[in-house]
Design a protein around this motif. Sequence first.
Motif, short mmCIF file in Angstrom:
data_model
loop_
_atom_site.label_atom_id
_atom_site.label_comp_id
_atom_site.label_asym_id
_atom_site.label_seq_id
_atom_site.Cartn_x
_atom_site.Cartn_y
_atom_site.Cartn_z
N PRO A 155 0.80 -1.23 0.00
CA PRO A 155 0.00 0.00 0.00
C PRO A 155 0.83 1.28 0.00
O PRO A 155 0.42 2.28 -0.59
N VAL A 156 1.99 1.26 0.64
CA VAL A 156 2.80 2.46 0.75
C VAL A 156 3.31 2.94 -0.62
O VAL A 156 3.73 4.09 -0.76
N GLU A 157 3.25 2.08 -1.62
CA GLU A 157 3.74 2.42 -2.96
C GLU A 157 2.69 3.16 -3.80
O GLU A 157 2.93 3.42 -4.99
N ASP A 158 1.55 3.50 -3.22
CA ASP A 158 0.47 4.13 -3.98
C ASP A 158 0.78 5.60 -4.26
O ASP A 158 0.19 6.52 -3.68
N THR A 159 1.74 5.82 -5.15
CA THR A 159 2.10 7.14 -5.67
C THR A 159 2.33 6.97 -7.16
O THR A 159 2.53 5.85 -7.64
N THR A 161 -3.00 7.70 -12.32
CA THR A 161 -3.00 6.69 -11.25
C THR A 161 -3.90 7.08 -10.09
O THR A 161 -4.29 6.22 -9.30
N THR A 162 -4.26 8.36 -9.98
CA THR A 162 -5.18 8.75 -8.91
C THR A 162 -6.60 8.27 -9.20
O THR A 162 -7.47 8.33 -8.33
N LEU A 163 -6.83 7.80 -10.43
CA LEU A 163 -8.15 7.27 -10.81
C LEU A 163 -8.18 5.75 -10.77
O LEU A 163 -9.12 5.14 -11.28
N ALA A 164 -7.14 5.13 -10.19
CA ALA A 164 -7.16 3.67 -10.05
C ALA A 164 -8.37 3.25 -9.23
O ALA A 164 -8.86 4.00 -8.37
N TYR A 165 -8.86 2.05 -9.48
CA TYR A 165 -10.08 1.56 -8.84
C TYR A 165 -9.74 0.93 -7.49
O TYR A 165 -8.61 0.53 -7.24
#
Length: 251
Positions: A99-103, A195-199
């Motif tokens: 989860p920490v890689e969500d950038t 990537t901010t629109l990932a589901y």
Amino acid sequence: MLAHQKGPEYSREDIVSQAWGSILSTYFPQYASPDGGVIYSIRRAAARGEAVVLPQAKPCRVIVIEMAQAPADPWPSLPDPGMSLPPARDILWVACKAPVEDTPAGWKDLMEQCASRLELAHPARKLYVILAIGLKWMMFKWDPRHKTRSPLQMLADHRPDTWAMDSRYRYDSGIAGQSHVVYSNNAPSPDLVDTTLAYSLEFWAPEPDAPPTWAGEQPRPLNWRAMQLLEACFTRVRNTVSVGENDTGFN
């Protein structure tokens, strides 16, 4: 779901691959009908094209869905480990990161790591790829026929800067309801992966401001449209005709 309980700063991939393993086992049953048909196998931590990565980067975990044509003879619901299975073919990879890689940079790293493994494992075979970071996900096609400039670019950390994408990643416009690719109306400008629109897989909470329901009914879950989209993606994967077989060294 553990990925939700651990929070966005969790730095291990295990909970992500566990969540996807559970989801995939529901939609890709590991048995065939008595008169033959398609049988799927779920390969967790699959040995597929292990590529060298930089020391500071953790390699992504890959879950693979294999498809094979089961024989018409009686087939057990779960084949014994020692049975000789029919030739199989990868049809879907799910590449997982913590989860920490969500950038944007984290998604870029995941895409590049997965491509380096796909290049070794499937240099000429097409398949679908889900990129998953924490609870977020996006799906693409891997098509090695395309070696020219990609029609896609990824929005970088500092917008409106963009990063070039591997030309072999393609967007399947035939799946309705997707929004992670922003179309450009000014050809030949590339379409942009945001990537901010990932589901999201977060569906256990009710939808905010959900309309009243009949007595006894549950309100619609959060991200219910993303759940419908995921089912549509799985249907697309199952219904796509895949040509060729895996290399004999795969396991």
